[in-house]
Design a protein around this motif. Structure first.
Motif, short mmCIF file in Angstrom:
data_model
loop_
_atom_site.label_atom_id
_atom_site.label_comp_id
_atom_site.label_asym_id
_atom_site.label_seq_id
_atom_site.Cartn_x
_atom_site.Cartn_y
_atom_site.Cartn_z
N HIS A 41 0.83 -1.20 0.00
CA HIS A 41 0.00 0.00 0.00
C HIS A 41 0.86 1.24 0.00
O HIS A 41 1.95 1.26 0.55
N TRP A 86 -2.51 7.02 -3.03
CA TRP A 86 -2.73 7.16 -4.46
C TRP A 86 -1.95 8.34 -5.00
O TRP A 86 -1.88 9.40 -4.40
N THR A 145 -3.58 -3.29 -2.08
CA THR A 145 -4.58 -2.24 -2.14
C THR A 145 -4.93 -1.98 -3.60
O THR A 145 -4.04 -1.87 -4.45
N VAL A 150 -5.65 0.54 -5.36
CA VAL A 150 -4.98 1.65 -6.05
C VAL A 150 -3.56 1.28 -6.45
O VAL A 150 -3.07 1.74 -7.49
N THR A 194 -9.80 2.56 -2.07
CA THR A 194 -8.75 3.56 -1.84
C THR A 194 -8.26 3.61 -0.39
O THR A 194 -7.80 4.63 0.07
N HIS A 195 -8.38 2.47 0.30
CA HIS A 195 -7.79 2.34 1.63
C HIS A 195 -8.37 3.35 2.63
O HIS A 195 -7.63 4.06 3.33
N GLN A 251 -17.05 1.29 -1.47
CA GLN A 251 -15.60 1.13 -1.48
C GLN A 251 -15.20 -0.34 -1.56
O GLN A 251 -14.35 -0.74 -2.37
N ARG A 255 -15.14 8.55 -7.96
CA ARG A 255 -13.68 8.42 -7.87
C ARG A 255 -13.09 9.50 -6.96
O ARG A 255 -12.26 9.21 -6.10
N LEU A 274 -11.14 8.96 -3.34
CA LEU A 274 -9.78 9.42 -3.07
C LEU A 274 -9.72 10.37 -1.88
O LEU A 274 -8.75 10.38 -1.12
N SER A 311 -9.39 8.49 1.61
CA SER A 311 -8.24 7.65 1.96
C SER A 311 -7.79 7.91 3.39
O SER A 311 -7.71 9.06 3.84
N HIS A 369 -8.72 16.99 -3.79
CA HIS A 369 -9.80 16.05 -4.10
C HIS A 369 -11.16 16.62 -3.70
O HIS A 369 -12.15 16.43 -4.39
N PHE A 393 -8.58 4.38 -12.96
CA PHE A 393 -8.53 3.50 -11.80
C PHE A 393 -9.67 2.50 -11.89
O PHE A 393 -10.84 2.84 -11.77
#
Length: 498
Positions: free
Chosen positions: A14, A17, A63, A65, A150-151, A165, A429, A433, A436, A459, A490
């Motif tokens: 990981h 991103w 992960t 991403v 995206t963790h 997610q 998306r 992001l 995260s 973001h 992605f």
């Protein structure tokens, strides 16, 4: 030799991103260093063991991403260019008048760069991570874990957003690797009571928590509540033999020092020497000394695992399990000799009567104990949620909460039966992001906090601008196309599934 029990190595691959215009070492430079220094080398260890007939060697969480980046032609091309510059830096160092130690370092770095370039050209540039990792998964050498796209730190999300997610991450793994992972690495090992039912609804059969969540009783998987979903916990006493910043093996005097640079070349020329030794007094790195330390520490680690499994067998009257879990980047990036250490440990353990096992293999072997009700937990400081939920990141968490409400308000107001909408996909998306967990982590730990705030702000601004355009009906498709051109692809985000 009688089998003492099982050992599961769990690695989590990981990093935050990275947009194409990323900066700071967590940006593109971090990606290049993580790939060349760690990920590729760890995969080569696993591939070499597979060639020698090993199976169920490790459980690897990737992960989504990271999988996306390592399948993306642009990212792979940039890694290839970086590796070419690595070779040039080594050649420049070899031409510099200086000590024999720097000459030996230059030769080592040049050979490593050439090997990396050949590997990239032969396999990675033509197929990416999907084609490199899939044979290890298909042959049973590696169990693949996936997770949310995206963790994010899941306990702080609404269930609907967390579901979007997770379903996106699992679908992305199936697309890339040909099968849907049954297990997940829960980001930051974050858990809240009731999440086991959420996992069951998404077909997840097992996940990882940190040792204190099971009060240190980590020798078996445990069904959580009445869900049937199994939780595995890492054995902290064993894991910290490597992980501890104070007493872990990577701090040994013979290992390559991460913090000391030859700034003209960018290479690390010194060995740790000693914890209190100043930079200018560090001794030159000697690969032979480091290799001897690897063998010594690998033997010590194996002896500790054997003692732990013997103790568990004597206590429970049956075979048990040791789970040691780490970020993959520890092996090779932070600890240069880490991949060599892993190779030694994974070869020595079977010789000592310990069977290597994936988490899935431990489930199949029946290494399961009674049900448990888990407390809220993570693997961060304090083993609670304080890293991701505190006053310092309250504004960020409020932004994420507001974003979730607005996202679903916009998605729910779309005409029934609407087809695929690129603007809605891009909106999801940007929302993913923004959520995260890395931004809160870096701010809370004051580790590149300004970078994290800036990334989260960007973001949030993109999300807001696109949400405004969708709401007004003016310019949404054009703006979504512009954002895709900047950030790249992605996975397969589909707003209709959210």
């Amino acid at each position: 030799m009688k089998q003492l029990g099982r050992f599961s190595l769990v690695l989590h691959t990981h990093l935050p991103w990275v947009a194409h215009n990323g900066t700071w070492p967590v940006g593109e430079e971090w990606l290049h260093q993580a790939f060349t220094g760690s990920w590729r080398r760890v995969l080569r260890v696993l591939e070499t063991l597979a060639e020698h007939g090993y199976r169920e060697v490790a459980t690897l969480g990737v992960t989504p991403v990271v999988a996306a980046m390592l399948d993306d032609p642009y990212c792979l091309s940039e890694i290839h260019s970086w590796a070419g510059r690595w070779q040039l830096r080594a050649e420049e160092l070899s031409a510099r008048p200086g000590s024999p130690d720097l000459a030996a370092l230059a030769d080592h770095e040049r050979r490593e760069a050439v090997a990396c370039l050949e590997d990239l050209q032969r396999r990675w540039l033509t197929g990416g991570l999907s084609t490199v990792l899939r044979p290890l998964v298909d042959s049973g050498v590696v169990e693949l874990l996936s997770g949310p796209a995206t963790h994010p730190f899941q306990p702080l999300l609404t269930e609907r957003f967390a579901a979007a997610q997770l379903s996106t991450g699992l679908a992305d793994a199936q697309l890339r690797f040909g099968s849907r992972p049954a297990g997940i690495w829960a980001p930051e090992c974050g858990y809240a009571p009731g999440m086991e039912d959420f996992y069951a609804a998404h077909g997840v059969s097992h996940f990882l928590v940190d040792g204190p969540a099971m009060h240190g009783d980590t020798g078996f998987a445990r069904p959580v509540g009445d869900s049937g979903v199994l939780a595995f916990a890492r054995d902290l006493d064993i894991s910290y033999r490597i992980w501890s910043s104070r007493t872990g093996y990577p701090g040994g005097g013979s290992y390559r020092d991460f913090h000391t640079f030859d700034h003209a070349s960018g290479f690390r020329p010194a060995r740790v020497t000693g914890g209190s030794v100043p930079t200018e007094a560090k001794q030159p790195w000697d690969r032979r000394l480091a290799s001897a330390a690897v063998l010594r520490d690998a033997q010590d680690f194996v002896a500790a695992v054997v003692r732990r499994l013997t103790e568990l067998r004597d206590r429970h009257g049956r075979e048990a399990l040791v789970v040691a879990a780490f970020d993959t980047e520890l092996f090779g990036h932070w600890w240069y000799e880490g991949p060599e250490f892993l190779d030694a440990v994974l070869r020595l353990l079977p010789q000592a009567g310990v069977r290597l096992s994936t988490l899935r293999g431990a489930c199949s072997a029946g290494l399961v104990a009674d049900r448990i009700d888990l407390p809220s937990s993570s693997w961060g400081a304090g083993k609670d949620w304080r890293v991701w939920d505190n006053d310092v990141v309250a504004e960020l968490n409020d932004e994420i909460a507001h974003m979730q409400k607005r996202l679903f308000s916009l998605l729910d107001n779309r005409p029934e039966g609407s087809g695929r909408d690129p603007a809605a996909d891009q909106l999801v998306r940007e929302a993913f992001l923004l959520s995260s967990s890395d931004w809160a982590f870096m701010v809370s730990r004051n580790s590149a906090a300004d970078y994290a705030r800036e990334r989260a702000r960007r973001h949030a601004e993109k999300f807001t601008a696109l949400a405004d355009a969708i709401e007004s009906g003016v310019g949404a498709e054009r703006l979504a196309a512009e954002l895709r051109a900047v950030d790249g692809p992605f996975g397969r985000l589909d707003a209709r599934t959210c």
